[in-house]
Design an enzyme around this catalytic site. Structure first.
Site, short mmCIF file in Angstrom:
data_model
loop_
_atom_site.label_atom_id
_atom_site.label_comp_id
_atom_site.label_asym_id
_atom_site.label_seq_id
_atom_site.Cartn_x
_atom_site.Cartn_y
_atom_site.Cartn_z
N CYS A 47 17.76 83.37 -68.65
CA CYS A 47 18.96 83.64 -67.85
C CYS A 47 18.76 84.89 -66.98
O CYS A 47 18.76 86.01 -67.50
CB CYS A 47 20.17 83.81 -68.78
N CYS A 50 21.63 87.45 -66.99
CA CYS A 50 21.65 88.18 -68.26
C CYS A 50 20.77 89.42 -68.18
O CYS A 50 21.13 90.49 -68.69
CB CYS A 50 21.16 87.29 -69.41
#
Length: 302
Positions: A47, A50
């Site tokens: 991700c 993230c």
């Protein structure tokens, strides 16, 4: 787990930030949140957002000095907890207090918004590095060093690319040099979610006013028209726009107030609406905004 040396007054990072597993979640989150709020950062190695958010979260938690903790959970390795909480997209941050989820957000927020999120849980925190830079940049601009202020605002954007206040401030510095096209380009670079930010709206209004004033040309003729016919509201209105463009805000206010006093209905309440655009462009705390609002209120409610 972070191993940074904590700053003075901060708890050791290892006590504030840790990785959790499905097994340790009850202790690391549920039990710990009985003492102070615990943020749970649900993330995954694949991700990208993230990877942007996690260091911001870690810094914000360290800056909070022990008033909040951070637990990070890899949803690929530990899918059970995020599944039970209904986490469907990441990054996702859920705040726990007294053993219960109480707040949360999704997506990679900038530092200022992460700080605001934490402040909802624990109350006011001290200024962040970005806020310190913004304050220094504003003071530098007010002191007349536009180039140095621009460098400081650029430093803010290097840390927080979508910072609406820094974008608006840079656009205003460019506008003050008479470059309306350049100012518009700065506004166009702002992220879509910041489109309604008051600082950006203020610069947008200031650009429109500058363009209107530039189209009026010499104000002498308008001044003579108003002197010859005080009821020539269009000439008085245009004169107010021109005066504002030259920095003569008080005179601009007075002319628009005079139109409202003489004929509130003129041009579909155009004079009052123009005053409101002035106030938006100047900002709510500008002395001329305060003066203008007082004069308008006194006229409207007398």
């Amino acid at each position: 787990m972070l191993t940074d040396t904590p700053a003075a007054g901060q708890a050791p990072a290892g006590a504030l930030i840790k990785d959790a597993t499905t097994t340790s979640f009850r202790q690391d989150v549920m039990q710990e949140s009985m003492q102070q709020p615990v943020l749970v950062d649900f993330w995954a190695p694949w991700c990208g957002p993230c990877k942007q958010l996690t260091p911001i979260l870690e810094k914000a938690v360290r800056d909070a000095g022990g008033r909040v903790r951070l637990v990070k959970m890899n949803i690929d390795e530990h899918p059970q907890i995020p599944g039970q909480l209904g986490i469907q997209s990441i990054p996702a941050v859920i705040a726990f207090q007294r053993g219960q989820p109480v707040d949360g957000f999704m997506g990679a927020l900038p530092e200022s918004q992460v700080k605001a999120f934490i402040e909802r849980l624990v109350g006011p925190l001290g200024p962040t590095e970005v806020e310190d830079l913004m304050a220094e940049a504003q003071a530098t601009a007010e002191a007349g060093d536009a180039d140095a202020a621009a460098e400081l605002y650029a430093a803010v954007l290097s840390q927080e690319p979508g910072h609406a206040g820094a974008i608006a401030a840079l656009a205003k510095l460019v506008l003050d040099r008479g470059d309306t096209d350049g100012a518009r380009r700065f506004l166009e670079a702002a992220p879509p979610e910041a489109a309604k930010d008051p600082a950006l709206a203020a610069v947008r209004a200031a650009i429109e006013l500058a363009e209107q004033a530039a189209a009026l040309g010499d104000l002498g003729a308008l001044q003579r028209q108003v002197e010859a016919d005080p009821a020539d509201h269009q000439a008085r209105f245009d004169l107010a726009l021109g005066l504002n463009g030259k920095g003569r805000q008080q005179e601009a206010i007075d002319h628009l107030i005079e139109i409202v006093r003489r004929d509130r209905t003129w041009n579909d309440d155009g004079a009052r609406k123009q005053l409101l655009q002035f106030f938006e462009a100047w900002g709510p705390m500008d002395p001329m905004t305060i003066r203008g609002r007082r004069k308008l209120s006194a006229l409207m409610f007398s």
